[in-house]
Design an enzyme around this catalytic site. Structure first.
Site, mmCIF file in Angstrom:
data_model
loop_
_atom_site.group_PDB
_atom_site.id
_atom_site.type_symbol
_atom_site.label_atom_id
_atom_site.label_comp_id
_atom_site.label_asym_id
_atom_site.label_seq_id
_atom_site.Cartn_x
_atom_site.Cartn_y
_atom_site.Cartn_z
ATOM 1 N N ASP A 140 0.818 -1.216 0.000
ATOM 2 C CA ASP A 140 0.000 0.000 0.000
ATOM 3 C C ASP A 140 0.852 1.267 0.000
ATOM 4 O O ASP A 140 0.632 2.176 -0.796
ATOM 5 C CB ASP A 140 -0.921 -0.021 1.223
ATOM 6 N N VAL A 168 -5.262 2.006 -0.346
ATOM 7 C CA VAL A 168 -5.081 1.244 -1.584
ATOM 8 C C VAL A 168 -5.386 -0.231 -1.338
ATOM 9 O O VAL A 168 -6.091 -0.877 -2.131
ATOM 10 C CB VAL A 168 -3.659 1.423 -2.142
ATOM 11 N N ASP A 169 -4.864 -0.777 -0.252
ATOM 12 C CA ASP A 169 -5.153 -2.176 0.086
ATOM 13 C C ASP A 169 -6.652 -2.416 0.211
ATOM 14 O O ASP A 169 -7.201 -3.373 -0.352
ATOM 15 C CB ASP A 169 -4.490 -2.539 1.413
ATOM 16 N N TYR A 170 -7.314 -1.563 0.966
ATOM 17 C CA TYR A 170 -8.734 -1.789 1.232
ATOM 18 C C TYR A 170 -9.573 -1.586 -0.030
ATOM 19 O O TYR A 170 -10.503 -2.355 -0.310
ATOM 20 C CB TYR A 170 -9.215 -0.877 2.356
ATOM 21 N N GLY A 173 -9.149 -4.579 -2.156
ATOM 22 C CA GLY A 173 -9.970 -5.691 -1.683
ATOM 23 C C GLY A 173 -11.406 -5.572 -2.145
ATOM 24 O O GLY A 173 -12.021 -6.563 -2.591
#
Length: 399
Positions: A140, A168-170, A173
């Site tokens: 991220d 960014v990660d979330y 997902g």
């Protein structure tokens, strides 16, 4: 039935981005069977400090509630056999690995279609499976820098800044979860599965949205703005109050007119501040005036007059205040699960809501605890199970 109760997902996932996407599917009833590599202790999220002990961590609980876990060595022939049996009974194989790894471990559609022609292989990677960065690991923090986010964030003249959360990660997902559901829908309609090639990089670039369109079509160069001000709407930013900060946003002309009325300062009625365009042109004159006004009262006093007037506004809460906000509680956004080590674990609910039935929350699995469930699902006899165990399917056999 819960909305996704008829979907089974084999999750070769770890840490944050991938598990964050699948946890919402599990909350909605999907049977998410998490594959954990026995030789390395399973998902590294189990060991993330500071709230971790042995293989339990509050970090892992956050991203893995409602799932099942089986320790499976995909590199061992016996482990691969169990994995392929699971694929026969699944709708999707979901992973978040480096871009070149899914093909190496044999979880692409072309490598699994002979087992289940309708399987959907959803891979969330750092940079996708094509392009010059495909084999690079993606995190991220790195993506926030690469995609221009950090250059946009922070005060003018200060250093680049990342978001306080792994956005960014979330977001990646969520993108992966949407793609998986679309893929399963199409596979059930057409009888043919597919690969879904998602990446954090694509997600981060895609979320540049209108600044990207402005740049690509009109040469716009984004710049950081003081007090996190909106790039074109004035006023829409932070204002320092006598005891903290308040966000005030006039995204429509009617909100500005209401603000002028509430503030009751004659100079704000002048023609140079009348329209969006006028206020943007004269922002250097307007904003210091507003900053001086908002500095005279505490945040709670401002909210007490701005909210009833229908002016978009809000305090800058810390995390504790956000979690105890009356609206947080009224919306049921703090949920509880029971855990054998931690007892009652409180965490935030999934924001994904489908119909009137609330999601059912269940604690995250202990590593490998669902082997019995998987054995029953695959109709393994005790003898078959012991043979697989002896062959190292579930990890190295010790005497």
């Amino acid at each position: 039935m819960r909305p996704l109760e008829d979907i089974r997902i084999i999750a070769v996932e770890q840490y944050g981005a991938g598990p964050f996407g699948s946890v919402h599917l599990a909350d909605l009833g999907a049977d998410v069977i998490k594959i954990e590599e026995p030789g390395t202790g399973g998902d590294v999220g189990r060991y993330v400090p500071p709230y971790a002990q042995d293989e339990d961590s509050l970090f892992f609980e956050t991203f893995n509630r409602g799932k099942r876990s089986v320790s499976l060595d995909l590199a061992a022939p016996a482990g691969r056999e169990v994995f392929e049996d699971l694929v026969r009974h699944a709708d999707a194989v979901y992973s978040n690995l480096r871009g070149d790894v899914p093909a190496k471990i044999g979880i692409r559609y072309d490598q699994l279609k002979h087992i289940n022609p309708s399987i959907v292989c959803c891979s969330l990677t750092g940079f996708g499976m094509t392009g010059p960065r495909a084999a690079q690991p993606g995190y991220d923090y790195i993506l926030q820098g690469l995609a221009g986010w950090m250059d946009l964030t922070g005060e003018p003249g200060g250093p680049p800044a990342k978001s306080g959360l792994s956005i960014v990660d979330y977001s990646g997902g969520f993108v992966a979860a949407i793609s998986l559901l679309a893929g399963v829908h199409a596979a059930r309609r057409d009888g043919r599965g597919m690969d879904c090639d998602l990446s954090l990089f694509d997600t981060a670039i895609g979320m540049l949205t209108y600044p990207a369109a402005w740049h690509l079509n009109a040469g716009f160069t984004p710049e950081r703005t003081r007090y996190s001000a909106h790039p074109s709407l004035v006023p829409f930013q932070l204002f320092g109050s006598a005891d903290g900060w308040v966000v005030v946003g006039c995204a429509k002309e009617k909100f500005w007119q209401r603000l002028v009325t509430v503030l009751g300062v004659e100079i704000l009625t002048e023609p140079r501040f009348a329209t969006f365009a006028d206020r943007r042109e004269h922002a250097a004159e307007l904003l210091p005036l507003l900053e001086g006004i908002f500095a005279t009262r505490i945040t709670a006093d401002w909210l007490a007059v701005l909210e009833p007037a229908g002016i978009p506004c809000g305090p800058v809460n810390d995390v504790a205040a956000a979690l105890r906000d009356p609206h947080t509680l009224a919306r049921g956004l703090v949920v509880e699960t029971e855990h054998p080590r931690y007892g009652t674990v409180k965490q935030v609910a999934s924001p994904v809501r489908v119909g009137d039935q609330p999601p059912a929350y269940r604690r995250a699995p202990r590593r490998g605890e669902d082997l019995g469930y998987v054995s029953e699902l695959l109709d393994y006899s005790p003898e078959q199970l012991e043979k697989l165990r002896s062959a190292g399917a579930f990890g190295k056999v010790t005497e």
